[in-house]
Design an enzyme around this catalytic site. Structure first.
Site, PDB file in Angstrom:
ATOM      1  N   ASP A 176       0.876  -1.176   0.000  1.00  0.00           N
ATOM      2  CA  ASP A 176       0.000   0.000   0.000  1.00  0.00           C
ATOM      3  C   ASP A 176       0.915   1.229   0.000  1.00  0.00           C
ATOM      4  O   ASP A 176       1.595   1.509   0.978  1.00  0.00           O
ATOM      5  CB  ASP A 176      -0.895  -0.034   1.242  1.00  0.00           C
ATOM      6  N   LYS A 201      -6.162  10.243  -1.252  1.00  0.00           N
ATOM      7  CA  LYS A 201      -5.188  10.934  -0.420  1.00  0.00           C
ATOM      8  C   LYS A 201      -4.247  11.780  -1.294  1.00  0.00           C
ATOM      9  O   LYS A 201      -4.716  12.665  -1.974  1.00  0.00           O
ATOM     10  CB  LYS A 201      -4.467   9.907   0.454  1.00  0.00           C
TER      11      LYS A 201
HETATM   12  C1  LIG Z   1      -7.519   5.876   3.238  1.00  0.00           C
HETATM   13  C2  LIG Z   1      -6.639   4.690   3.092  1.00  0.00           C
HETATM   14  C3  LIG Z   1      -7.115   3.497   2.547  1.00  0.00           C
HETATM   15  C4  LIG Z   1      -8.571   3.312   2.141  1.00  0.00           C
HETATM   16  O1  LIG Z   1      -8.895   4.094   1.046  1.00  0.00           O
HETATM   17  P1  LIG Z   1     -10.361   4.740   0.774  1.00  0.00           P
HETATM   18  O2  LIG Z   1     -10.126   5.557  -0.443  1.00  0.00           O
HETATM   19  O3  LIG Z   1     -10.728   5.519   1.982  1.00  0.00           O
HETATM   20  O4  LIG Z   1     -11.275   3.588   0.539  1.00  0.00           O
HETATM   21  C5  LIG Z   1      -6.218   2.456   2.383  1.00  0.00           C
HETATM   22  N1  LIG Z   1      -4.937   2.566   2.753  1.00  0.00           N
HETATM   23  C6  LIG Z   1      -4.446   3.699   3.307  1.00  0.00           C
HETATM   24  C7  LIG Z   1      -3.008   3.765   3.705  1.00  0.00           C
HETATM   25  C8  LIG Z   1      -5.285   4.783   3.498  1.00  0.00           C
HETATM   26  O5  LIG Z   1      -4.793   5.901   4.061  1.00  0.00           O
END
Ligand SMILES: *Cc1c(COP(=O)(O)O)cnc(C)c1O
Length: 383
Positions: A176, A201
């Site tokens: 991720d 983000k």
């Molecule tokens: C926010 C986030 C997610 C989930 O993403 P959404 O767009 O809210 O579904 C997954 N991994 C990380 C590191 C995040 O900050």
């Protein structure tokens, strides 16, 4: 096709050819659900129906793949939708997922609350400790899931080392990359099989959309994920795809400024009597600093801190910052403060993933660093 031009050049040009009909420099947003066929099966440029394919989404997917150094990109309606597509593409009943013990709370919840009912098991390990991860692998482990820097403790995991452990055990290694973004870190080059993003983000970067993405260079995984994207259908809209495309063009300059500002903010917090710890990989003494310097171009825009006065002080501080607005999410141009144990990580409260209740997380935005430092200092000095 590999594209050896620089990152910013690819960010601006990959998948972004001008409109051939009008010469519009920016390709139009294809707000259409369906496409006229020239006789049954006579598709123009392969387009049939927008769940399966849409030019605005394709432009984004090509841009994302290019920036992560992968061959295939897939865009989804949220980060969790992208994660779910990865899980669907890989897992079957009886399989096990090994996850870092400080991943995003919603990621753990997706596997432990949704996927466990389908016969999938999950355990966690400290991803910054390779021996702990090796010990956590099982014969039935199909996915090793890592997040670095981690949320909200900013721990650094060795992606190349983890990829080796995962591959030795026959698992797919998922990274991720939401916090670092491809502008700062490229997990595929470090050996990960799949890179995942909440494009909500930093990639979106302006707190005005929700989206997710997956990139890979593995043709077999790509085919499976592409099929799930089409067959399950958790795609983003053409407009959100276009907004994300626009945002990616400035990603590199934004990440540089986020990193500059976060470094300034973190350094200004160190030693404040109201704090017991400041977590930022760019600080001297951060346990992951050397590793982060090796696998990241800069240290990014996320900082967290722990308060001497515990949870009451954390809850008090967020009432007094003005520029750092209290909200979930991160990665936008505006600075945000969040209380993870009751907000982003409320879903893992009481589990081994619970985060300290004296901790605040800062998403350091693109305002002037001096103003951000002054905002925090004023609020801290009141405690
Ligand atoms: C926010 C986030 C997610 C989930 O993403 P959404 O767009 O809210 O579904 C997954 N991994 C990380 C590191 C995040 O900050």
């Amino acid at each position: 096709m590999t594209d050896d031009r620089g990152f910013s050049t690819r960010a601006i040009h990959a998948g972004q050819a001008f409109d051939p009909r009008t010469g519009a420099v920016i390709p139009p947003i294809f707000m259409t659900s369906t496409f006229v066929q020239d006789g049954v099966g006579g598709f123009r440029d392969g387009y049939e129906y927008s769940r399966g394919g849409n030019p605005s989404r394709d432009a984004l997917q090509e841009q994302l793949a290019s920036l992560e150094g992968g061959t295939h990109g897939y865009a989804f309606g949220s980060g969790l939708a992208a994660e779910d597509a990865v899980l669907r593409a890989i897992l079957k009943p009886g399989d096990h997922v090994l996850m870092g013990n400080d991943v995003y709370g919603g990621t753990h919840r997706l596997v432990s609350k949704v996927w466990e009912r389908w016969g999938v098991s999950i355990t966690t390990a400290d991803a910054s400790d390779l021996d702990a991860v090796r010990a956590g692998m099982r014969p039935e482990t199909r996915i090793l899931w890592v997040e670095t820097p981690s949320n909200p403790l900013m721990k650094i995991a060795d992606v190349a080392g983890l990829a080796q452990i995962g591959h030795d055990a026959g698992a797919v290694v998922v990274a991720d990359n939401t916090f670092a973004t491809p502008a700062l870190q490229q997990p595929l080059a470090l050996g990960a099989d799949l890179v995942l993003h909440s494009t909500t983000k930093y990639i979106g970067g302006h707190s005005d959309l929700v989206g997710g993405a997956v990139v890979t260079s593995d043709a077999e995984l790509a085919e499976q994920i592409g099929f799930v994207q089409f067959a399950v259908g958790a795609v983003n809209s053409p407009f959100d795809a276009w907004l994300t495309t626009r945002s990616l063009k400035t990603l590199s300059v934004r990440m540089d400024r986020h990193s500059d500002n976060a470094q300034a903010v973190a350094e200004s917090l160190v030693g404040h009597p109201a704090l017991t710890a400041v977590h930022y990989p760019g600080l001297e003494g951060h346990p992951g600093r050397e590793l982060a310097a090796r696998q990241m171009r800069r240290f990014g825009g996320m900082v967290s801190m722990q308060l001497a006065g515990g949870a009451p002080a954390a809850l008090e501080l967020v009432r007094h910052t003005r520029l750092f607005q209290l909200a979930e999410s991160l990665g936008g141009v505006e600075s945000l403060v969040c209380y993870p144990s009751e907000m982003t990580h409320a879903s893992v409260k009481g589990t081994e993933l619970a985060v300290p209740d004296d901790l605040l997380r800062l998403s350091v935005g693109l305002e002037d660093a001096d103003d951000l430092v002054a905002d925090l200092r004023e609020a801290l000095d009141r405690l």
